[in-house]
Design an enzyme around this catalytic site. Sequence first.
Site, mmCIF file in Angstrom:
data_model
loop_
_atom_site.group_PDB
_atom_site.id
_atom_site.type_symbol
_atom_site.label_atom_id
_atom_site.label_comp_id
_atom_site.label_asym_id
_atom_site.label_seq_id
_atom_site.Cartn_x
_atom_site.Cartn_y
_atom_site.Cartn_z
ATOM 1 N N ARG A 1 113.361 -66.481 -27.503
ATOM 2 C CA ARG A 1 112.296 -65.250 -28.746
ATOM 3 C C ARG A 1 112.667 -63.886 -28.345
ATOM 4 O O ARG A 1 113.215 -63.592 -27.025
ATOM 5 C CB ARG A 1 111.528 -65.934 -28.450
ATOM 6 N N TYR B 1 96.815 -57.334 -27.366
ATOM 7 C CA TYR B 1 97.782 -56.747 -26.009
ATOM 8 C C TYR B 1 99.453 -57.183 -27.244
ATOM 9 O O TYR B 1 99.998 -56.611 -26.182
ATOM 10 C CB TYR B 1 97.642 -57.904 -25.392
ATOM 11 N N LYS B 2 99.106 -57.695 -27.824
ATOM 12 C CA LYS B 2 101.126 -58.091 -28.697
ATOM 13 C C LYS B 2 101.545 -56.754 -29.587
ATOM 14 O O LYS B 2 101.480 -55.656 -28.934
ATOM 15 C CB LYS B 2 101.086 -59.003 -29.710
ATOM 16 N N ASP C 1 94.436 -67.721 -37.335
ATOM 17 C CA ASP C 1 94.707 -67.002 -35.732
ATOM 18 C C ASP C 1 96.146 -66.385 -36.040
ATOM 19 O O ASP C 1 97.236 -66.588 -36.325
ATOM 20 C CB ASP C 1 96.097 -67.975 -35.263
ATOM 21 N N PHE D 1 99.562 -72.946 -31.438
ATOM 22 C CA PHE D 1 99.446 -72.429 -30.278
ATOM 23 C C PHE D 1 98.832 -73.384 -28.828
ATOM 24 O O PHE D 1 97.795 -73.901 -29.863
ATOM 25 C CB PHE D 1 99.007 -70.718 -29.918
HETATM 26 C C1 LIG Z 1 99.089 -65.104 -27.637
HETATM 27 C C2 LIG Z 1 98.637 -66.211 -28.336
HETATM 28 C C3 LIG Z 1 97.219 -66.536 -28.274
HETATM 29 C C4 LIG Z 1 96.443 -66.460 -26.620
HETATM 30 O O1 LIG Z 1 95.575 -66.642 -26.412
HETATM 31 P P1 LIG Z 1 94.562 -65.843 -25.240
HETATM 32 O O2 LIG Z 1 93.868 -66.427 -25.439
HETATM 33 O O3 LIG Z 1 95.058 -64.330 -25.467
HETATM 34 O O4 LIG Z 1 95.077 -66.052 -23.799
HETATM 35 C C5 LIG Z 1 96.553 -67.928 -28.917
HETATM 36 N N1 LIG Z 1 97.140 -68.142 -29.856
HETATM 37 C C6 LIG Z 1 98.206 -68.000 -30.643
HETATM 38 C C7 LIG Z 1 98.551 -68.221 -31.367
HETATM 39 C C8 LIG Z 1 99.164 -66.512 -29.478
HETATM 40 O O5 LIG Z 1 100.071 -66.380 -30.200
#
Ligand SMILES: *Cc1c(COP(=O)(O)O)cnc(C)c1O
Length: 419
Positions: free
Chosen positions: A384, A235-236, A210, A133
């Site tokens: 997606r 939040y997911k 992660d 990410f």
């Molecule tokens: C959504 C996501 C993030 C988001 O990080 P934020 O600090 O909440 O913006 C980080 N890593 C992965 C793999 C994600 O899918």
Amino acid sequence: MTLDPQLAYARRMDRADGLAHYRKRFHGADDDLVYFDGNSLGRPPVAAIERMQRFMTHDWGGRLIRGWDEAWLQLPVEIGDRIGRAVIEAKAGQTVIGDSTTVLLYKLARAAVDAQLARDPERREIVVDTDNFPTDRYVLEGIAAERGLHLRWIHVDTSLGVTPAQLAAAVGPQTALVVVSHVAYRSAYLADAPELTRIAHDAGALILWDLCHSAGSVPVKADAWGFDLAVGCTYKYLNGGPGSPAFAYVRDDLQSILRQPIQGWFGTTDQFDMGPGYEPVRGIRRFLSGTSPILAMLPMDETLAMIEEAGIAAIRAKSVALTSFAIELHEHLLAPLGVTLASPADPAERGGHVTLHHDAMREVTARLWQRDVIPDYRDPGGLRIGLSPLSTSFEEVHRGLDATRECLREVIAERAGLG
Ligand SMILES: *Cc1c(COP(=O)(O)O)cnc(C)c1O
């Protein structure tokens, strides 16, 4: 007219679905909108709406500053422990709700490389993959620059993710830290977490997982798999709401060794002594920094209650059935139009979403949004489809993919007309 066999299948699956009743516990899940983005921003739990109202008037409005002593100071570890129990199989005292995922990644990764450098100055590499990410890659780039470290990149196929063979080839006596996503955000590739953890440890490295795209949808056994460190979004699949704070896991025996870089008063021994110097408290609280975002950590608690009740195994079973159905519909409806699967076909290697590829998908996504069908788009050409097991029905999947076929046909026809 006979019913389309896929639609008949979807209705049968919905009738047999032991988790179907959770749908009405999410605001809006019963209307006609098709939501394929629960992996980016989950729907609000109905109970969270009531909880927020009660909190505003009773807890905040009534208890005022007393609320901190009475309840709020404990909330980051209480909800953290609940995530430990319900979502990542971690015993108490190792999980805490803190800042955003990005900030927690920074704190844990910096603490990890500093501890490794103190132990062995030759460990100057962080291993990460090219399709991790973006925020993970950017944070690690920053840490490497701060500490004079080197990033070793694993080049991955964007329809897959990091394999054990790739990691084994990348780690060695120079590795301080490995950072991998459990479920790849683009392809949904499900990494072999126990095996990759073992490979990192055999090389003397620490590993930071992660869990953003796995927490709440794929089983995680943080303790049993020997995790060192992990972070994850709320939040997911945990439906915490936009900007709800992330969680961090730090294995208990590492907590006293690691010193996180954002030294704030919420992580000190006696916060209200207001002492002259920073003295990190024992335990997981030391990974906190400033005032906890209490309001933003309430909604996720309602989802955690549902996950505890339903069980992550049943959630995963429905997730596999939903993604498998989406792939089957893709084969019938979309593959004939030139769409290809950009996620693993084997459910054992796939998380909770499916990515479908076609060079018209950006336009298709825009059209779908206008029709209240909400997937998201990720370059290059990836549609997606996120399938949140507690709030998504099989019929919804059918409706969404049928609409996708219509929109794609329109775009293809218009392009042909222009040509
Ligand atoms: C959504 C996501 C993030 C988001 O990080 P934020 O600090 O909440 O913006 C980080 N890593 C992965 C793999 C994600 O899918």
